[in-house]
Design an enzyme around this catalytic site. Structure first.
Site, PDB file in Angstrom:
ATOM      1  N   LYS A 185      -1.650   7.792  12.752  1.00  0.00           N
ATOM      2  CA  LYS A 185      -3.094   7.516  12.842  1.00  0.00           C
ATOM      3  C   LYS A 185      -3.877   8.823  12.986  1.00  0.00           C
ATOM      4  CE  LYS A 185      -3.453   2.912  12.785  1.00  0.00           C
ATOM      5  NZ  LYS A 185      -3.930   2.234  11.565  1.00  0.00           N
ATOM      6  N   TYR A 243       3.395   6.059  15.590  1.00  0.00           N
ATOM      7  CA  TYR A 243       2.148   5.390  15.197  1.00  0.00           C
ATOM      8  C   TYR A 243       0.951   6.306  15.476  1.00  0.00           C
ATOM      9  CZ  TYR A 243      -1.394   1.587  15.580  1.00  0.00           C
ATOM     10  OH  TYR A 243      -2.492   0.761  15.461  1.00  0.00           O
ATOM     11  N   VAL A 300       0.818  -1.228   0.000  1.00  0.00           N
ATOM     12  CA  VAL A 300       0.000   0.000   0.000  1.00  0.00           C
ATOM     13  C   VAL A 300       0.845   1.268   0.000  1.00  0.00           C
ATOM     14  CG1 VAL A 300      -1.973  -1.106   1.134  1.00  0.00           C
ATOM     15  CG2 VAL A 300      -0.287   0.146   2.525  1.00  0.00           C
TER      16      VAL A 300
HETATM   17  N1  LIG Z   1      -3.764  -5.060  16.925  1.00  0.00           N
HETATM   18  C1  LIG Z   1      -4.231  -4.087  17.717  1.00  0.00           C
HETATM   19  O1  LIG Z   1      -4.293  -4.205  18.962  1.00  0.00           O
HETATM   20  C2  LIG Z   1      -4.722  -2.815  17.091  1.00  0.00           C
HETATM   21  C3  LIG Z   1      -5.214  -1.794  17.921  1.00  0.00           C
HETATM   22  C4  LIG Z   1      -5.677  -0.629  17.348  1.00  0.00           C
HETATM   23  C5  LIG Z   1      -5.657  -0.474  15.973  1.00  0.00           C
HETATM   24  N2  LIG Z   1      -5.159  -1.471  15.183  1.00  0.00           N
HETATM   25  C6  LIG Z   1      -5.140  -1.269  13.737  1.00  0.00           C
HETATM   26  O2  LIG Z   1      -5.866  -2.316  13.118  1.00  0.00           O
HETATM   27  C7  LIG Z   1      -5.309  -2.623  11.848  1.00  0.00           C
HETATM   28  C8  LIG Z   1      -5.004  -4.102  11.758  1.00  0.00           C
HETATM   29  O3  LIG Z   1      -4.169  -4.475  12.824  1.00  0.00           O
HETATM   30  P1  LIG Z   1      -3.734  -6.000  13.025  1.00  0.00           P
HETATM   31  O4  LIG Z   1      -3.281  -6.140  14.419  1.00  0.00           O
HETATM   32  O5  LIG Z   1      -4.809  -6.895  12.501  1.00  0.00           O
HETATM   33  O6  LIG Z   1      -2.458  -6.041  12.062  1.00  0.00           O
HETATM   34  P2  LIG Z   1      -1.535  -7.282  11.661  1.00  0.00           P
HETATM   35  O7  LIG Z   1      -0.134  -6.768  11.694  1.00  0.00           O
HETATM   36  O8  LIG Z   1      -1.883  -8.502  12.430  1.00  0.00           O
HETATM   37  O9  LIG Z   1      -1.957  -7.545  10.138  1.00  0.00           O
HETATM   38  C9  LIG Z   1      -1.763  -6.548   9.185  1.00  0.00           C
HETATM   39  C10 LIG Z   1      -1.532  -7.178   7.824  1.00  0.00           C
HETATM   40  O10 LIG Z   1      -1.125  -6.095   6.975  1.00  0.00           O
HETATM   41  C11 LIG Z   1      -0.101  -6.542   6.102  1.00  0.00           C
HETATM   42  N3  LIG Z   1       0.711  -5.418   5.678  1.00  0.00           N
HETATM   43  C12 LIG Z   1       1.751  -4.843   6.347  1.00  0.00           C
HETATM   44  N4  LIG Z   1       2.287  -3.870   5.608  1.00  0.00           N
HETATM   45  C13 LIG Z   1       1.583  -3.820   4.463  1.00  0.00           C
HETATM   46  C14 LIG Z   1       1.684  -3.021   3.295  1.00  0.00           C
HETATM   47  N5  LIG Z   1       2.628  -2.076   3.196  1.00  0.00           N
HETATM   48  N6  LIG Z   1       0.813  -3.241   2.279  1.00  0.00           N
HETATM   49  C15 LIG Z   1      -0.145  -4.206   2.377  1.00  0.00           C
HETATM   50  N7  LIG Z   1      -0.277  -4.989   3.482  1.00  0.00           N
HETATM   51  C16 LIG Z   1       0.579  -4.801   4.494  1.00  0.00           C
HETATM   52  C17 LIG Z   1       0.685  -7.544   6.929  1.00  0.00           C
HETATM   53  O11 LIG Z   1       1.396  -8.437   6.086  1.00  0.00           O
HETATM   54  C18 LIG Z   1      -0.404  -8.216   7.764  1.00  0.00           C
HETATM   55  O12 LIG Z   1      -0.872  -9.402   7.158  1.00  0.00           O
HETATM   56  C19 LIG Z   1      -4.092  -1.711  11.700  1.00  0.00           C
HETATM   57  O13 LIG Z   1      -4.446  -0.539  10.982  1.00  0.00           O
HETATM   58  C20 LIG Z   1      -3.747  -1.351  13.130  1.00  0.00           C
HETATM   59  O14 LIG Z   1      -3.051  -0.134  13.213  1.00  0.00           O
HETATM   60  C21 LIG Z   1      -4.696  -2.644  15.710  1.00  0.00           C
END
Ligand SMILES: NC(=O)c1ccc[n+]([C@@H]2O[C@H](COP(=O)([O-])OP(=O)(O)OC[C@H]3O[C@@H](n4cnc5c(N)ncnc54)[C@H](O)[C@@H]3O)[C@@H](O)[C@H]2O)c1
Length: 248
Positions: free
Chosen positions: A164, A160, A64
């Site tokens: 965000k 981060y 992305v």
């Molecule tokens: N995990 C948490 O506790 C949490 C809390 C608040 C917000 N979020 C947000 O939720 C969303 C998902 O989090 P998650 O924990 O499921 O993430 P994760 O890291 O488990 O999964 C994210 C996926 O995105 C892919 N990815 C990474 N870089 C990429 C790129 N440049 N292009 C395309 N794909 C890419 C990775 O390969 C991975 O499969 C994120 O935006 C994160 O900031 C997560």
């Protein structure tokens, strides 16, 4: 309600956890889903799982943060799904170089990764789909954010949180520009998810009013609402999805 039959969706970072939950939920409601991930095998596995469950999904691996790669990937998604994209969920947000550590300990070489994936990633993806949504007179943009955008902490999330916060502002402004054309844009700000395994997760969960961390199913259900026809009057908003841990 919330029937997405005939709609197409692109979910970024959908190869695991929240993104996979979003892809599954959209497909369950009838959308044909382009499952994006940087890691092709993850996108393929989720698309296969959705298809095996009776849904329609295709894998489209791209980064992305790469504008040309995003536009190529969206072209591939359109060709595979046979339709323009109606729904974009920009969920990819955690870079491999996740900016842990207090700001004063971080080398400047680490400042850009969170901004590249969250802010430029959103701009890249929105730029690839927004014209066709506006021309069709219908579109849904859903951005996944974090409570870290609006709540400061000393957990090493300054980069981060900055990224965000930036993307939340981007979505707010986009929403005003495209609202008259039938396109909505909203942000879902997540609290801590169960997959973000850490030693203190049990303590954190105990302090959340609902006494648990978030799941891919929680996120998927909220995205289904924001992506639906029924959410036509919901735009420009940042909605918390956090088990009640923050209530502003
Ligand atoms: N995990 C948490 O506790 C949490 C809390 C608040 C917000 N979020 C947000 O939720 C969303 C998902 O989090 P998650 O924990 O499921 O993430 P994760 O890291 O488990 O999964 C994210 C996926 O995105 C892919 N990815 C990474 N870089 C990429 C790129 N440049 N292009 C395309 N794909 C890419 C990775 O390969 C991975 O499969 C994120 O935006 C994160 O900031 C997560």
């Amino acid at each position: 309600m919330f029937d997405l039959s005939g709609r197409t969706a692109l979910v970024t970072g959908a190869g695991q956890n929240a993104g996979a939950g979003i892809a599954r939920a959209l497909a369950t409601q009838g959308a044909a889903v382009a499952v994006n991930d940087l890691v092709a095998e993850r996108a393929e596995a989720v698309a296969k799982e959705v298809t095996a469950a009776g849904g329609t999904a295709v894998p489209v691996a791209f980064d992305v943060t790469d504008l040309d790669g995003v536009h190529d990937g969206v072209d591939r998604a359109r060709a595979l799904l046979g339709r323009h994209l109606d729904i974009l969920v920009h969920n990819a947000g955690i870079a491999a170089d996740f900016g842990q550590g207090h700001f004063r300990t971080l080398d400047p070489s680490r400042w850009r990764a969170p901004v590249e994936i969250n802010l430029f990633g959103a701009m890249n993806c929105v730029s690839a789909v927004i014209d066709e949504m506006c021309e069709a007179g219908w579109g849904r943009i859903v951005q996944i954010s974090s409570g870290s955008a609006r709540t400061g902490s000393a957990h090493g999330l300054s980069l981060y949180g900055a990224a965000k916060s930036g993307v939340e502002g981007f979505v707010r402004h986009i929403s005003q520009e495209v609202a008259p054309l039938g396109v909505t844009a909203n942000t879902l700000a997540l609290g801590l998810q169960a997959n973000a395994a850490g030693d203190s997760n049990a303590d954190i969960a105990a302090r959340i009013p609902t006494r648990r961390l978030g799941t891919p199913e929680d996120v998927g259900a909220a995205v289904v609402y924001l992506a639906s026809a029924e959410a036509a009057w919901m735009t420009g908003q940042t909605l918390n999805l956090n088990g009640g841990s923050v209530t502003y």
